[in-house]
Enzyme design. Structure first.
Site, PDB file in Angstrom:
ATOM      1  N   PHE A   1     -11.272  -4.352 -20.273  1.00  8.97           N
ATOM      2  CA  PHE A   1     -10.586  -5.287 -21.165  1.00  8.97           C
ATOM      3  C   PHE A   1      -9.333  -5.842 -20.464  1.00  8.97           C
ATOM      4  O   PHE A   1      -8.627  -5.100 -19.788  1.00  8.97           O
ATOM      5  CB  PHE A   1     -10.215  -4.540 -22.452  1.00  8.97           C
ATOM      6  CG  PHE A   1      -9.737  -5.435 -23.558  1.00  8.97           C
ATOM      7  CD1 PHE A   1     -10.635  -6.188 -24.289  1.00  8.97           C
ATOM      8  CD2 PHE A   1      -8.394  -5.500 -23.874  1.00  8.97           C
ATOM      9  CE1 PHE A   1     -10.201  -7.012 -25.322  1.00  8.97           C
ATOM     10  CE2 PHE A   1      -7.946  -6.322 -24.906  1.00  8.97           C
ATOM     11  CZ  PHE A   1      -8.854  -7.077 -25.631  1.00  8.97           C
TER      12      PHE A   1
ATOM     13  N   ASP B   1      -9.864   4.141 -22.891  1.00 15.28           N
ATOM     14  CA  ASP B   1      -9.564   3.211 -23.969  1.00 15.28           C
ATOM     15  C   ASP B   1     -10.734   3.259 -24.953  1.00 15.28           C
ATOM     16  O   ASP B   1     -11.857   2.877 -24.620  1.00 15.28           O
ATOM     17  CB  ASP B   1      -9.365   1.798 -23.401  1.00 15.28           C
ATOM     18  CG  ASP B   1      -8.861   0.809 -24.456  1.00 15.28           C
ATOM     19  OD1 ASP B   1      -9.153   1.018 -25.658  1.00 15.28           O
ATOM     20  OD2 ASP B   1      -8.195  -0.171 -24.078  1.00 15.28           O
TER      21      ASP B   1
ATOM     22  N   LYS C   1      -9.975  -2.273 -35.593  1.00 22.61           N
ATOM     23  CA  LYS C   1     -11.363  -2.704 -35.412  1.00 22.61           C
ATOM     24  C   LYS C   1     -12.243  -1.891 -36.361  1.00 22.61           C
ATOM     25  O   LYS C   1     -12.186  -2.065 -37.568  1.00 22.61           O
ATOM     26  CB  LYS C   1     -11.734  -2.566 -33.936  1.00 22.61           C
ATOM     27  CG  LYS C   1     -10.954  -3.578 -33.097  1.00 22.61           C
ATOM     28  CD  LYS C   1     -11.091  -3.413 -31.612  1.00 22.61           C
ATOM     29  CE  LYS C   1     -10.326  -4.529 -30.900  1.00 22.61           C
ATOM     30  NZ  LYS C   1     -10.090  -4.267 -29.484  1.00 22.61           N
TER      31      LYS C   1
ATOM     32  N   ARG D   1     -20.936 -12.429 -29.663  1.00 25.32           N
ATOM     33  CA  ARG D   1     -20.911 -11.004 -30.056  1.00 25.32           C
ATOM     34  C   ARG D   1     -21.126 -10.876 -31.556  1.00 25.32           C
ATOM     35  O   ARG D   1     -20.495 -11.570 -32.344  1.00 25.32           O
ATOM     36  CB  ARG D   1     -19.535 -10.369 -29.741  1.00 25.32           C
ATOM     37  CG  ARG D   1     -19.250 -10.095 -28.317  1.00 25.32           C
ATOM     38  CD  ARG D   1     -18.022  -9.184 -28.153  1.00 25.32           C
ATOM     39  NE  ARG D   1     -16.892  -9.537 -29.021  1.00 25.32           N
ATOM     40  CZ  ARG D   1     -15.732  -8.914 -29.012  1.00 25.32           C
ATOM     41  NH1 ARG D   1     -15.536  -7.867 -28.214  1.00 25.32           N
ATOM     42  NH2 ARG D   1     -14.754  -9.283 -29.812  1.00 25.32           N
TER      43      ARG D   1
HETATM   44  C1  LIG Z   1      -8.971  -4.786 -28.860  1.00 25.75           C
HETATM   45  C2  LIG Z   1      -8.672  -4.032 -27.605  1.00 25.75           C
HETATM   46  C3  LIG Z   1      -7.351  -3.813 -27.194  1.00 25.75           C
HETATM   47  C4  LIG Z   1      -6.204  -4.433 -27.956  1.00 25.75           C
HETATM   48  O1  LIG Z   1      -4.976  -3.991 -27.554  1.00 25.75           O
HETATM   49  P1  LIG Z   1      -3.689  -4.387 -28.425  1.00 25.75           P
HETATM   50  O2  LIG Z   1      -2.577  -3.773 -27.716  1.00 25.75           O
HETATM   51  O3  LIG Z   1      -3.920  -3.918 -29.818  1.00 25.75           O
HETATM   52  O4  LIG Z   1      -3.609  -5.878 -28.436  1.00 25.75           O
HETATM   53  C5  LIG Z   1      -7.134  -3.050 -26.063  1.00 25.75           C
HETATM   54  N1  LIG Z   1      -8.183  -2.550 -25.361  1.00 25.75           N
HETATM   55  C6  LIG Z   1      -9.463  -2.773 -25.718  1.00 25.75           C
HETATM   56  C7  LIG Z   1     -10.578  -2.197 -24.913  1.00 25.75           C
HETATM   57  C8  LIG Z   1      -9.745  -3.535 -26.842  1.00 25.75           C
HETATM   58  O5  LIG Z   1     -10.997  -3.769 -27.187  1.00 25.75           O
END
Ligand SMILES: *Cc1c(COP(=O)(O)O)cnc(C)c1O
Length: 448
Positions: free
Chosen positions: A140, A223, A259, A408
């Site tokens: 990401f 993550d 999410k 998606r």
């Molecule tokens: C949605 C998402 C984020 C979002 O990070 P924020 O700090 O909340 O903006 C981070 N990593 C992944 C893999 C995500 O899917």
């Protein structure tokens, strides 16, 4: 599969009746029916992997928190707000993450937590002279940006693997890199990946990757933004050498709560620090919420023992309350049940894509083995951007677009039926057959 495409050619009702039969055999849990009533205008929401829906009880709980705790209680309410980070952390630890009490807290955003934990791992990890972080090019964006900035500031090095776009990171890819770069044997400090790929939905073998990282003397930071609430995770259990241990043996993790956990826009993220590492690791932002005996207002920073030492500033209270309420609801249903339903619904979506959408140029860009994917399905189409916009604007099918050519769709287990999935595919087919998307221009809007 061929039988489904034959059915798709027959009068359009037959796959829909199969959907109805699946719904009769595998209904939504009753509490989910109450908590997620149908959206207005027959909107089909398949984007709960980006922003989860608002459960009824979370809406009610937030109203009460605003009116009574904030409106009337005011500053007195801090008495029971102060321990929200660890209280909600423990709820997530037990219900979704396979962690022990005191290993998880909610605080900050995923981005900031990733920075804090990666910084701690590089500075105070297993060996202080190690200076390499390993990630992959498909990770990401925020993860890649944070890690790149961190190694720049600490004079370390970021190794970025280029991997197969559907399969996601694997233990073999990490092991290959260690063979290719023999200097990593003494330099690798941290391996950091997303558990579920935000584009393809591929689910990484966390335990296998952790074993390779540990054998190389590194820590592993995950993550879990696209896994928590969709895929059961067992962070703390030890992974044994044969890979048959129940747990993954993870060291560190972060993830979002807005999410699949339905915590609402901007709700605080969580971080996980394995108990055995909590003493050694120091996070870099020395804020007062991480201070031992916070309200003593001592002259020097002295981190609180345990997971509290990884907090920084004031908790976003309303978001934390929403995470507590929605997380409580989902853990009532049970992550095992949610995962089983999610695997079946994503499988149904893949089957319907083959039967109804493949003739229109869609291909499945998500692993077909349910055990190798998370909660969403990515469909590749050269015109995915315009199709995604037209679906939202004209067909009330809410998915999203991810560069360069992916639509998606997440049939979220707690709020999606088999008939919803059929409806969505049918609306996609009708829209693309009509060419409705061709009238839109290809310029991207600011948010996709
Ligand atoms: C949605 C998402 C984020 C979002 O990070 P924020 O700090 O909340 O903006 C981070 N990593 C992944 C893999 C995500 O899917």
């Amino acid at each position: 599969m061929s039988s489904l495409s034959e059915e798709a050619d027959r009068p359009r009702g037959s796959l829909r009746s199969r959907a109805a039969a699946l719904d009769a055999a595998h209904p939504l849990p009753p509490v989910a029916v109450t908590e997620f009533p149908p959206l207005p205008d027959a909107t089909l929401y398949l984007d709960g992997n980006s922003l989860g829906r608002l459960p009824m009880r979370t809406s009610a709980r937030l109203g009460e928190a605003v009116t009574h705790e904030w409106g009337h209680g005011l500053v007195r309410s801090w008495e029971h707000w102060i321990d929200l980070p660890s209280r909600v952390g423990d709820l997530l630890a037990e219900g979704f993450l396979g962690a022990r009490p005191g290993e998880v807290a909610i605080t900050d955003s995923t981005t900031v937590n990733l920075y804090k934990l990666a910084h701690a791992a590089l500075r105070d990890g297993l060996a202080r002279d190690r200076d390499v972080v390993l990630t992959d090019a498909a990770n990401f964006p925020t993860d890649r940006y944070v890690l790149a900035g961190l190694v720049r500031d600490l004079g370390a090095e970021l190794v970025v693997l280029s991997l197969d776009s559907i399969g996601g990171p694997s233990a073999e890819a990490v092991a290959d890199e260690l063979r290719r770069r023999s200097d990593l044997a003494n330099r690798l400090a941290l391996v950091s990946f997303s558990h579920v790929d935000y584009r393809s939905g591929a689910l990484a073998d966390m335990a296998a990757i952790n074993r390779v990282a540990h054998r190389a003397g590194a820590l592993a930071l995950w993550d879990l933004s696209h896994s928590v609430g969709a895929v059961p995770v067992d962070l703390t259990g030890d992974a044994d050498e044969t890979g048959t241990g129940a747990g993954s043996g993870a060291d560190l993790a972060v993830g979002c709560t807005y999410k699949y956990l339905n915590g609402g826009p901007g709700a605080p993220a969580f971080l996980y620090v394995r108990r055995e590492h909590q003493k050694r690791l120091r996070q870099p932002v020395q804020g007062w919420f991480g201070q031992r005996d916070q309200f003593a207002m001592a002259p020097e920073y002295d981190p609180a023992p345990g997971i509290d030492g990884f907090l920084t500033g004031t908790t976003p209270v309303l978001g934390a309350i929403a995470v507590e309420t929605s997380g409580g609801l989902l853990s009532e249903i049970g992550i095992g049940r949610l995962r089983e339903r999610s695997m079946a619904l994503t499988g149904w979506l893949i089957d319907l894509t083959d039967a109804m959408l493949a003739p229109l140029g869609f291909t499945v860009a998500t692993p077909r083995d349910a055990r190798r994917r998370g909660g969403h399905v990515a469909l590749r189409h050269p015109d995915a951007y315009r199709i995604s916009r037209a679906l939202t604007e004209q067909a009330r099918v809410i998915g999203d677009f991810r560069e360069p050519d992916l639509l998606r769709l997440a049939p979220v287990a707690a709020s999606t039926t088999y008939t919803d999935v059929w409806d969505a595919c049918s609306r996609i087919r009708d829209l693309v057959e009509r060419g409705a998307h061709l009238r839109l221009d290809t310029r991207r809007s600011r948010v996709t």
